[in-house]
Every structure is written in C-alpha cells, then in structure tokens.
Design a protein around this motif. Sequence first.
Motif, mmCIF file in Angstrom:
data_model
loop_
_atom_site.group_PDB
_atom_site.id
_atom_site.type_symbol
_atom_site.label_atom_id
_atom_site.label_comp_id
_atom_site.label_asym_id
_atom_site.label_seq_id
_atom_site.Cartn_x
_atom_site.Cartn_y
_atom_site.Cartn_z
ATOM 1 N N PRO A 11 -2.492 2.730 4.139
ATOM 2 C CA PRO A 11 -2.507 1.296 3.825
ATOM 3 C C PRO A 11 -2.709 0.426 5.063
ATOM 4 N N GLU A 12 -2.112 0.835 6.192
ATOM 5 C CA GLU A 12 -2.269 0.050 7.421
ATOM 6 C C GLU A 12 -3.721 0.071 7.899
ATOM 7 N N ALA A 13 -4.358 1.240 7.807
ATOM 8 C CA ALA A 13 -5.769 1.332 8.203
ATOM 9 C C ALA A 13 -6.637 0.487 7.281
ATOM 10 N N LEU A 14 -6.337 0.516 5.992
ATOM 11 C CA LEU A 14 -7.122 -0.278 5.047
ATOM 12 C C LEU A 14 -6.981 -1.763 5.347
ATOM 13 N N ARG A 15 -5.792 -2.177 5.751
ATOM 14 C CA ARG A 15 -5.584 -3.589 6.089
ATOM 15 C C ARG A 15 -6.428 -3.974 7.306
ATOM 16 N N ARG A 16 -6.516 -3.093 8.276
ATOM 17 C CA ARG A 16 -7.339 -3.381 9.453
ATOM 18 C C ARG A 16 -8.817 -3.468 9.077
ATOM 19 N N TYR A 17 -9.271 -2.513 8.263
ATOM 20 C CA TYR A 17 -10.673 -2.552 7.840
ATOM 21 C C TYR A 17 -10.961 -3.811 7.034
ATOM 22 N N GLY A 18 -10.021 -4.165 6.154
ATOM 23 C CA GLY A 18 -10.222 -5.349 5.333
ATOM 24 C C GLY A 18 -10.346 -6.610 6.157
ATOM 25 N N ALA A 19 -9.549 -6.723 7.226
ATOM 26 C CA ALA A 19 -9.618 -7.899 8.097
ATOM 27 C C ALA A 19 -10.994 -8.031 8.732
ATOM 28 N N ASP A 20 -11.622 -6.901 9.004
ATOM 29 C CA ASP A 20 -12.951 -6.907 9.603
ATOM 30 C C ASP A 20 -14.048 -7.125 8.567
ATOM 31 N N LEU A 21 -13.792 -6.643 7.345
ATOM 32 C CA LEU A 21 -14.843 -6.642 6.320
ATOM 33 C C LEU A 21 -14.734 -7.787 5.322
ATOM 34 N N GLY A 22 -13.658 -8.566 5.388
ATOM 35 C CA GLY A 22 -13.585 -9.754 4.548
ATOM 36 C C GLY A 22 -12.790 -9.615 3.269
ATOM 37 N N PHE A 23 -11.881 -8.642 3.195
ATOM 38 C CA PHE A 23 -10.988 -8.592 2.026
ATOM 39 C C PHE A 23 -9.556 -8.389 2.499
ATOM 40 N N THR A 24 -8.621 -8.890 1.703
ATOM 41 C CA THR A 24 -7.204 -8.769 2.026
ATOM 42 C C THR A 24 -6.628 -7.526 1.342
ATOM 43 N N VAL A 25 -5.445 -7.121 1.816
ATOM 44 C CA VAL A 25 -4.813 -5.895 1.323
ATOM 45 C C VAL A 25 -3.326 -6.141 1.114
ATOM 46 N N SER A 26 -2.797 -5.660 0.003
ATOM 47 C CA SER A 26 -1.348 -5.681 -0.218
ATOM 48 C C SER A 26 -0.872 -4.263 -0.498
ATOM 49 N N THR A 27 0.320 -3.951 -0.006
ATOM 50 C CA THR A 27 0.914 -2.623 -0.197
ATOM 51 C C THR A 27 2.170 -2.759 -1.039
ATOM 52 N N VAL A 28 2.276 -1.949 -2.086
ATOM 53 C CA VAL A 28 3.431 -1.970 -2.978
ATOM 54 C C VAL A 28 4.377 -0.851 -2.567
ATOM 55 N N GLU A 29 5.604 -1.214 -2.243
ATOM 56 C CA GLU A 29 6.587 -0.210 -1.834
ATOM 57 C C GLU A 29 7.041 0.618 -3.027
ATOM 58 N N ARG A 30 7.718 1.696 -2.745
ATOM 59 C CA ARG A 30 8.187 2.594 -3.797
ATOM 60 C C ARG A 30 9.056 1.836 -4.798
ATOM 61 N N LEU A 31 8.780 2.042 -6.072
ATOM 62 C CA LEU A 31 9.532 1.391 -7.135
ATOM 63 C C LEU A 31 10.580 2.367 -7.654
ATOM 64 N N ASP A 32 11.839 1.986 -7.576
ATOM 65 C CA ASP A 32 12.921 2.845 -8.058
ATOM 66 C C ASP A 32 13.383 2.374 -9.427
ATOM 67 N N ASP A 33 13.553 3.324 -10.323
ATOM 68 C CA ASP A 33 14.056 3.022 -11.652
ATOM 69 C C ASP A 33 15.588 2.906 -11.593
ATOM 70 N N PRO A 34 16.176 1.938 -12.293
ATOM 71 C CA PRO A 34 17.641 1.784 -12.252
ATOM 72 C C PRO A 34 18.385 3.034 -12.712
ATOM 73 N N ASN A 35 17.742 3.843 -13.551
ATOM 74 C CA ASN A 35 18.396 5.050 -14.057
ATOM 75 C C ASN A 35 18.113 6.285 -13.200
ATOM 76 N N GLY A 36 17.490 6.078 -12.051
ATOM 77 C CA GLY A 36 17.269 7.190 -11.139
ATOM 78 C C GLY A 36 16.007 7.987 -11.373
ATOM 79 N N LEU A 37 15.146 7.547 -12.288
ATOM 80 C CA LEU A 37 13.900 8.256 -12.530
ATOM 81 C C LEU A 37 12.931 8.059 -11.374
ATOM 82 N N LYS A 38 12.268 9.131 -10.967
ATOM 83 C CA LYS A 38 11.182 9.017 -10.010
ATOM 84 C C LYS A 38 9.929 8.627 -10.772
ATOM 85 N N LEU A 39 9.305 7.526 -10.384
ATOM 86 C CA LEU A 39 8.150 7.020 -11.117
ATOM 87 C C LEU A 39 6.877 7.543 -10.467
ATOM 88 N N SER A 40 6.481 8.757 -10.847
ATOM 89 C CA SER A 40 5.306 9.395 -10.276
ATOM 90 C C SER A 40 4.659 10.298 -11.317
#
Length: 323
Positions: free
Chosen positions: A150-179
């Motif tokens: 994601p960090e590399a994509l953000r650098r490329y995007g800054a050069d190429l004209g698009f922005t980038v957002s990174t979504v952190e790991r989402l934890d379920d309240p009941n302890g489920l791994k969402l994958s």
Amino acid sequence: MAIEVIRGWRDLSPGQKGAAVAIGAFDGVHRGHQAVIAAARDAARALDAPLAVVSFDPHPRRWFQPDAAPFRLMTPDQMARALEPLGVERLYLLPFDADMAAMSDEDFARKVLAGPQVARSAVGQTDGLGVQHAAVGFDFTFGKGRSGSPEALRRYGADLGFTVSTVERLDDPNGLKLSSSAVREALQAGDMARAAAILGRPFAITGEVVHGDKRGRTIGVPTANVPLTDYMRPAYGIYATRSRLPDGRVIDGVANLGIRPMFETEQPMLEVWLFDFDGDLYGQTLETDLVARLRGEMKFDDLETLKARIDADAVAARAVLAG
C-alpha cells in the motif's frame, strides 16, 4: 442499473475510465472486502466519480498453482451480483495471464491503473483504467513477486495522479477473522453459520443443472444436479438449502453435497431436492444457498432405508429453514 463488467484494461473508451476503485481478489466479497469497497465509495462521492472494483480472472492462485485443489468461493457472475448492493457501478475483471504475472509493481500502477495520457487512436481509446483513487486493504500486495505494498502504491499514485487509501484490519466484535481463508476453514468444518457471518450472507453454489442417473425419481426424490467445478469443497454431507431459479423464484430444499457413498459419483456434486417443485431445470442455472449442514454423508443397506432417511432429512431441513 446493472453493474457494468469490463474484462480488461486495454483499449478502453473515455467513458469506461476515471473511477474510484477498490483493488483486490475479493473472492467471497466478505465483510472485510466490503470495508475496502466502502472506502472507495467514500472517495467516489468526494470526487464525483464512478465506483468500481478491480479484480482478476482467473484468480492469481490458479495461475501460479494450476494443480491446486478447487478453492474459489464464488464465480465472476456471483461477484458482480454481490457488488451491486454495495453501489458498485463497474467491475474490472483483469485477465491474469503471463503478462500480468510478469508485471512489476510500478508497471501495474503506471500501465494498468493510470495508463498513458496520450490517446492511441482517433476515437480516444487508451490503455489503462485512468483511476482517480485506489482503496486497498492493509495486506494488499501487487506486482511480480508481490513486491508492491500500500505504501508503494501511494508513492506511485502521487506521481501518476491518483490518491490511495488503506483500510486497516477489520475485527469482528465476536472474534471472527474476516478473511477468505477463514470462510474456507468454516466451510471445511461444515459451519455454515460461521461462514455466513464472515460473508454477510449464506455461502452459495451456482451452476448449470445437468442430467444425473435419475435414481432419485424412482423413490420420489427428484434432484437438480449441479457440478462443483472450481468451488471450494465444503464438508460433504446433507444441507438445508434455499435455491434461486432463473425466473426469480426462491425455493427451499435439502441437498446432498459430495460423492454419495451408496451410489458413488466420480466427481463431487450438489444434488438438490426442491420442495414442492415440479419442473424441468436441465440446462438452466441454479444458485443454491447452503444454509445449514444437517449431517455427514452415509451409506445405507437398501433404497428403502435411504428413502426413510431422506424423508427425515427433509423434515429437519424444513424446520431449520422455517426458523
């Protein structure tokens, strides 16, 4: 309006470019995937841009491991249907081929996501998606050898004209791994409630109804038979099901998923008995939710014993589905 499916990144018209995109394999479009798509949706609204998803067909794992056991959680058509309620307007299905596999992370960003700024033809077509924004998960990798982050994509995007957002790991309240791997683990265990909790909907198998040996008709249990193709194999056994017909009807049922030990099949099959249904479905596409696993596969001494157990399974399935 139905989602637009675009199979490729070359020779796109201007009207097919300029979206805010979520990028990933998105096999299953589970709740973790949905969080990445929500980030792309926020960007699309801020930019007044179309919302799109960028995925791959075939799945990269199938390219690199052609002999791997079946593992897919959905077909491309199912993916498109799962994305529609999330507001996605376009699905870019990029062919994962030798060129894509050999592409560096920078080339993927430059050639596929951004694309050259100079038109290749008089009608204004260019290679590349011309994205305005890219949303990715925290563990996103891309390019040959998974060299991009994601960090590399953000650098490329800054050069190429698009922005980038990174979504952190989402934890379920009941302890489920969402994958996707957690969905597969639940399916292997026959825990359909856990799989549905991760996916946000029941796991479903879709496919064309094919001719079987028609033995079920002799005991009053006609089934619609659907090959499993490249689907991940859930635990074999008997399931309470809910099937969607091409005409839109949804019909409860009970199904055997597996090799049917009493009359063993060469390849595993989903055989669905649709309750209170009388019709010809051969050659039509049926999508079946596996709502709950009732028991494992069993071998019986004779057809009479088998029929009695199927009747009991039908009673159990009706009770589960009514609840």
